[in-house]
Scaffold this active site. Structure first.
Site, mmCIF file in Angstrom:
data_model
loop_
_atom_site.group_PDB
_atom_site.id
_atom_site.type_symbol
_atom_site.label_atom_id
_atom_site.label_comp_id
_atom_site.label_asym_id
_atom_site.label_seq_id
_atom_site.Cartn_x
_atom_site.Cartn_y
_atom_site.Cartn_z
ATOM 1 N N GLU A 106 0.852 -1.191 0.000
ATOM 2 C CA GLU A 106 0.000 0.000 0.000
ATOM 3 C C GLU A 106 0.882 1.231 0.000
ATOM 4 O O GLU A 106 1.715 1.420 0.889
ATOM 5 C CB GLU A 106 -0.953 0.050 1.199
ATOM 6 C CG GLU A 106 -1.866 1.267 1.089
ATOM 7 C CD GLU A 106 -2.827 1.475 2.245
ATOM 8 O OE1 GLU A 106 -3.717 2.343 2.102
ATOM 9 O OE2 GLU A 106 -2.688 0.800 3.283
ATOM 10 N N GLU A 155 5.001 4.939 3.391
ATOM 11 C CA GLU A 155 4.492 6.253 3.811
ATOM 12 C C GLU A 155 5.668 7.177 4.099
ATOM 13 O O GLU A 155 6.749 6.720 4.483
ATOM 14 C CB GLU A 155 3.614 6.079 5.062
ATOM 15 C CG GLU A 155 2.995 7.339 5.625
ATOM 16 C CD GLU A 155 2.153 8.081 4.613
ATOM 17 O OE1 GLU A 155 2.610 9.179 4.199
ATOM 18 O OE2 GLU A 155 1.077 7.584 4.225
ATOM 19 N N ASP A 173 -2.991 12.370 -2.852
ATOM 20 C CA ASP A 173 -3.160 13.821 -2.928
ATOM 21 C C ASP A 173 -3.562 14.188 -4.352
ATOM 22 O O ASP A 173 -2.842 13.886 -5.303
ATOM 23 C CB ASP A 173 -1.847 14.511 -2.554
ATOM 24 C CG ASP A 173 -2.012 16.002 -2.328
ATOM 25 O OD1 ASP A 173 -2.842 16.630 -3.032
ATOM 26 O OD2 ASP A 173 -1.317 16.558 -1.462
ATOM 27 N N LYS A 227 -4.624 22.150 -8.350
ATOM 28 C CA LYS A 227 -4.267 23.241 -9.252
ATOM 29 C C LYS A 227 -3.516 22.720 -10.478
ATOM 30 O O LYS A 227 -2.668 21.838 -10.375
ATOM 31 C CB LYS A 227 -3.432 24.276 -8.510
ATOM 32 C CG LYS A 227 -4.203 24.969 -7.385
ATOM 33 C CD LYS A 227 -3.361 26.013 -6.686
ATOM 34 C CE LYS A 227 -4.174 26.688 -5.573
ATOM 35 N NZ LYS A 227 -3.375 27.709 -4.846
ATOM 36 N N ASP A 268 -11.527 10.322 -4.277
ATOM 37 C CA ASP A 268 -12.820 10.973 -4.107
ATOM 38 C C ASP A 268 -12.929 12.236 -4.947
ATOM 39 O O ASP A 268 -13.850 13.024 -4.750
ATOM 40 C CB ASP A 268 -13.080 11.295 -2.632
ATOM 41 C CG ASP A 268 -11.989 12.155 -2.018
ATOM 42 O OD1 ASP A 268 -10.815 11.994 -2.407
ATOM 43 O OD2 ASP A 268 -12.299 12.990 -1.143
ATOM 44 N N THR A 311 -12.384 4.287 6.008
ATOM 45 C CA THR A 311 -11.644 5.066 6.997
ATOM 46 C C THR A 311 -12.334 6.396 7.280
ATOM 47 O O THR A 311 -13.272 6.795 6.590
ATOM 48 C CB THR A 311 -10.224 5.343 6.496
ATOM 49 O OG1 THR A 311 -10.300 6.159 5.316
ATOM 50 C CG2 THR A 311 -9.490 4.046 6.165
ATOM 51 N N PHE A 318 -11.128 9.205 6.680
ATOM 52 C CA PHE A 318 -10.885 10.055 5.511
ATOM 53 C C PHE A 318 -11.979 9.847 4.471
ATOM 54 O O PHE A 318 -12.542 10.806 3.933
ATOM 55 C CB PHE A 318 -9.517 9.724 4.911
ATOM 56 C CG PHE A 318 -9.115 10.624 3.780
ATOM 57 C CD1 PHE A 318 -8.344 11.751 4.013
ATOM 58 C CD2 PHE A 318 -9.508 10.357 2.480
ATOM 59 C CE1 PHE A 318 -7.983 12.592 2.975
ATOM 60 C CE2 PHE A 318 -9.159 11.189 1.434
ATOM 61 C CZ PHE A 318 -8.387 12.307 1.684
ATOM 62 N N GLU A 319 -12.294 8.597 4.196
ATOM 63 C CA GLU A 319 -13.345 8.311 3.218
ATOM 64 C C GLU A 319 -14.700 8.767 3.736
ATOM 65 O O GLU A 319 -15.539 9.264 2.973
ATOM 66 C CB GLU A 319 -13.373 6.823 2.886
ATOM 67 C CG GLU A 319 -14.345 6.461 1.783
ATOM 68 C CD GLU A 319 -14.243 5.019 1.334
ATOM 69 O OE1 GLU A 319 -15.143 4.573 0.592
ATOM 70 O OE2 GLU A 319 -13.268 4.333 1.716
#
Length: 319
Positions: free
Chosen positions: A103, A128, A178, A182, A214, A298, A300-301
Site C-alpha cells: 500500500e 508512507e 493527494d 491546481k 474521491d 476510513t 478520511f473516506e
C-alpha cells in the site's frame, strides 16, 4: 476489484495495549526529520512532508517497536530516499513465502492493518513518508498482534523502482492520493505514465493495481494514464458508464464546487465542474470498478461521503 488470471481478492480497524512477544534483533531505525518538497532525481515529488516529529504514545511506540516492524533502508540523498543497491527480501523479512501487498500512502495504517487482520496468509508492506502515520501504524500492529505487516518510510517511486524485486508483488494499492488540484501542480500527482511503468515492473503477471479517489478530476486523470499503458488491462473496461457512471453523477450534480482549480467551502462559490474535462454531461467511457470490499471505510473516506463527494474505484490487471 471472475477474471483470470487474477490474484485472489482480499476481503476487507486503536489503542496500544500489549505487544506481541516475538524476539528479534533490534535494527536501527531513524525517522526522517527534514521536510521534503520540490524535486528528487530531477522529477517533482508527489508529497509534502508536514510534521515528522513524534510525541507521546507515538514516540513511545516508535522507540519500542520500530526495530521490529519498520524496514530500515539505506538512504541515497534525501531522508525518504532508498539507496539503489538495497533490495527488500520479503521472504526473509516475514519468514515465509506469501503474496505481498504493497500500500502506497498508507496514512495512519487503518486500511493496511485491517486487511492484514482479515488476511493472515498475506503479507503487507505499508509505504508512507508521514512519520506520525507510520508510528500510528506500528501502534495498530502491536495492539492487534499482527505479524504480517511492515512499514517503510520512503519515496514510493524508489520503492517500486529498486527496492522491490521485479515481479515480486501481488497487488499495489493507492487509496486517496493527494489530488493536487491546481493545474500547475498536476505534474506532482503520483500516478503518471512513469509511475504506472514502475508499478507494472513490481507486479507479478496477473497482479492487481487498485486505485481509489474521491475527486473526479483525479479519477479521469488515472483512467487516461492507465488507458495509455500497454502493461495493464482495466478489469471493468466500459462498465458503469452513461447514467450509472459516478462521473456522470458528479458532472450533473455539481457536487465538486471549484474556484481556480481548488476546492472551496460549501456556499462560498457557484457550482462549477469544468475541471473534470470537456466531456461534461454524460460519461460514455466508464471503466469504474465496484467498491473494493477489501478497503475498510476510513475516517478520511467518511469525510468525503459527508461532503457529498463520490468515490471512484479503478482496478487494473498486469498483463
Amino acid at each position: 476489484m471472475s477474471e483470470s488470471p487474477e490474484t485472489p481478492e482480499p476481503s476487507p480497524a486503536q489503542s496500544p495495549e500489549a505487544a506481541p512477544e516475538q524476539p528479534q534483533a533490534a535494527r536501527p531505525v531513524t525517522p526522517g526529520s527534514q521536510a521534503s518538497f520540490g524535486t528528487y532525481g530531477g522529477r517533482p515529488v508527489s508529497f509534502v512532508r508536514r510534521g515528522t516529529r513524534l510525541q507521546g504514545r507515538r514516540q513511545q511506540a516508535w522507540e519500542e517497536h520500530s526495530d521490529r516492524w519498520a524496514v530500515d533502508v539505506p538512504r541515497h540523498i534525501a531522508n525518504t530516499s532508498v539507496h539503489p543497491d538495497y533490495v527488500f527480501d520479503a521472504e526473509a523479512e516475514f519468514g515465509r513465502s506469501a503474496p505481498l501487498i504493497v500500500e502506497i500512502g498508507s496514512g495512519l495504517g487503518d486500511a493496511v492493518c485491517h486487511a492484514a487482520e482479515e488476511n493472515p496468509d498475506w503479507d503487507f508492506l505499508a509505504v508512507e513518508v508521514y512519520t506520525p502515520g507510520l508510528a500510528n501504524t506500528v501502534i495498530k500492529i502491536n495492539s492487534r498482534k499482527l505479524s504480517n505487516v511492515r512499514v517503510v518510510e520512503a519515496n514510493a517511486p524508489e520503492v517500486l523502482a529498486t527496492m522491490l524485486p521485479a515481479g515480486s508483488v501481488s497487488e499495489v494499492w493507492v487509496f486517496f492520493p493527494d489530488p493536487w488540484h491546481k493545474s500547475r501542480h498536476h505534474k506532482r500527482r503520483l500516478i503518471q505514465p512513469e509511475f504506472a511503468a514502475l508499478v507494472a515492473a513490481a507486479l507479478k503477471p496477473g497482479g492487481l493495481f487498485r486505485v481509489a479517489t474521491d475527486w473526479s478530476n483525479y479519477a479521469v486523470h488515472v483512467r487516461d494514464v492507465m488507458a495509455g499503458s500497454a502493461d495493464f488491462v482495466n478489469l471493468h473496461d466500459g462498465e458503469r458508464r452513461g447514467p450509472e457512471s459516478p462521473l456522470t453523477q458528479v458532472w450533473q450534480s455539481g457536487v465538486e464546487s471549484l474556484v481556480g482549480g481548488a476546492p472551496v467551502k460549501e456556499g462560498r462559490a457557484p457550482v462549477s465542474t469544468e475541471h473534470t474535462g470537456p466531456n461534461e454531461g454524460v460519461d460514455e467511457t466508464g471503466g469504474w470498478a465496484p467498491r473494493f470490499e477489501g478497503r475498510i471505510r476510513t475516517s478520511f473516506e467518511n469525510k468525503a461521503h459527508e461532503a457529498g463527494r463520490l468515490i471512484f474505484d479503478l482496478c487494473y490487471r498486469r498483463l
